[in-house]
Design an enzyme around this catalytic site. Structure first.
Site, PDB file in Angstrom:
ATOM      1  N   LYS A  14       6.294   2.941  20.236  1.00 18.90           N
ATOM      2  CA  LYS A  14       6.562   3.652  18.840  1.00 18.90           C
ATOM      3  C   LYS A  14       6.755   5.226  19.196  1.00 18.90           C
ATOM      4  CE  LYS A  14       5.084   0.039  16.870  1.00 18.90           C
ATOM      5  NZ  LYS A  14       6.187  -0.836  16.069  1.00 18.90           N
ATOM      6  N   LYS A  70      13.180   6.971  17.178  1.00 19.91           N
ATOM      7  CA  LYS A  70      13.059   6.529  18.518  1.00 19.91           C
ATOM      8  C   LYS A  70      14.576   6.787  19.247  1.00 19.91           C
ATOM      9  CE  LYS A  70       9.944   2.900  17.268  1.00 19.91           C
ATOM     10  NZ  LYS A  70       9.860   3.030  15.828  1.00 19.91           N
ATOM     11  N   GLU A 147      15.191  -5.180  15.942  1.00 25.07           N
ATOM     12  CA  GLU A 147      16.339  -5.769  15.103  1.00 25.07           C
ATOM     13  C   GLU A 147      16.590  -5.264  13.963  1.00 25.07           C
ATOM     14  OE1 GLU A 147      15.823 -10.593  15.644  1.00 25.07           O
ATOM     15  OE2 GLU A 147      14.011  -9.850  15.088  1.00 25.07           O
TER      16      GLU A 147
END
Length: 199
Positions: A14, A70, A147
């Protein structure tokens, strides 16, 4: 390390340590790992785009919903795309597919129509993603499959012609403070006997 240990320790990262980058040597290995991805009938209906450029990562980040951080902090992002131009794919089949594989495509898949073929191709890409996640974990590299991306914007930013992005996988090295690490948050899985049956 035994594979079962990799399976138990691998997790969806994460938060990444922005100061740590995947080495050029490891990127070369990753390129080969992707090249050898498994697919039905050896179809290989895909393209893998490895992005290390901070500028491009940040552009992709803006098309990645809640995953933007990220993209900014991680080392590289690998974009998994499926063939979107069937005519091009079919024109190249004879150069690398076995006769039986071509027969399967022409006699079984093609009569089902374009939508069914593209669905089948996307399944092959997902096979490669599962394989990839395990492979890089064996290299000590952390990852986040995503996704949650704007597929068409990814396609535009990366200039992908004839391919449709499906999933992006962030790679790099975890931040020590990442709360999703198994040492901080135990992995949650369904009971073994409820998901695996031996007959």
């Amino acid at each position: 390390m035994e594979f079962i240990d990799i399976a138990k320790s691998r997790y969806t990262t994460k938060k990444y340590d922005a100061s740590k980058k995947v080495s050029a040597t490891d990127i070369e290995t990753i390129k080969e790992i992707l090249q050898y991805s498994p697919s039905s009938i050896n179809s290989q209906p895909w393209k893998f785009t490895i992005v290390g450029s901070q500028d491009i990562k940040e552009k992709l980040g803006k098309a990645s919903f809640f995953n933007e951080e990220k993209l900014v902090e991680g080392s590289h992002v690998v974009v998994f795309s499926a063939v979107d131009n069937l005519a091009n794919f079919e024109g190249k089949m004879d150069s690398y597919l076995a006769e039986g594989a071509i027969g399967y495509y022409n006699n079984f898949l093609k009569p089902q129509g374009e939508e069914a073929i593209k669905t089948w191709m996307s399944k092959q890409v997902y096979l490669s993603i599962g394989y990839f996640l395990s492979a890089i974990a064996s290299m000590g590299i952390d990852s986040t499959p995503m996704e949650g991306i704007e597929n068409d914007k990814y396609k535009e930013i990366l200039g992908l012609d004839g391919y449709q992005p499906l999933v992006a996988v962030m790679i790099g090295y975890r931040d020590e403070k990442d709360g999703n690490q198994p040492i901080n948050t135990a992995k949650s899985r369904l009971d073994l006997d409820s998901v695996v049956e031996v007959l």
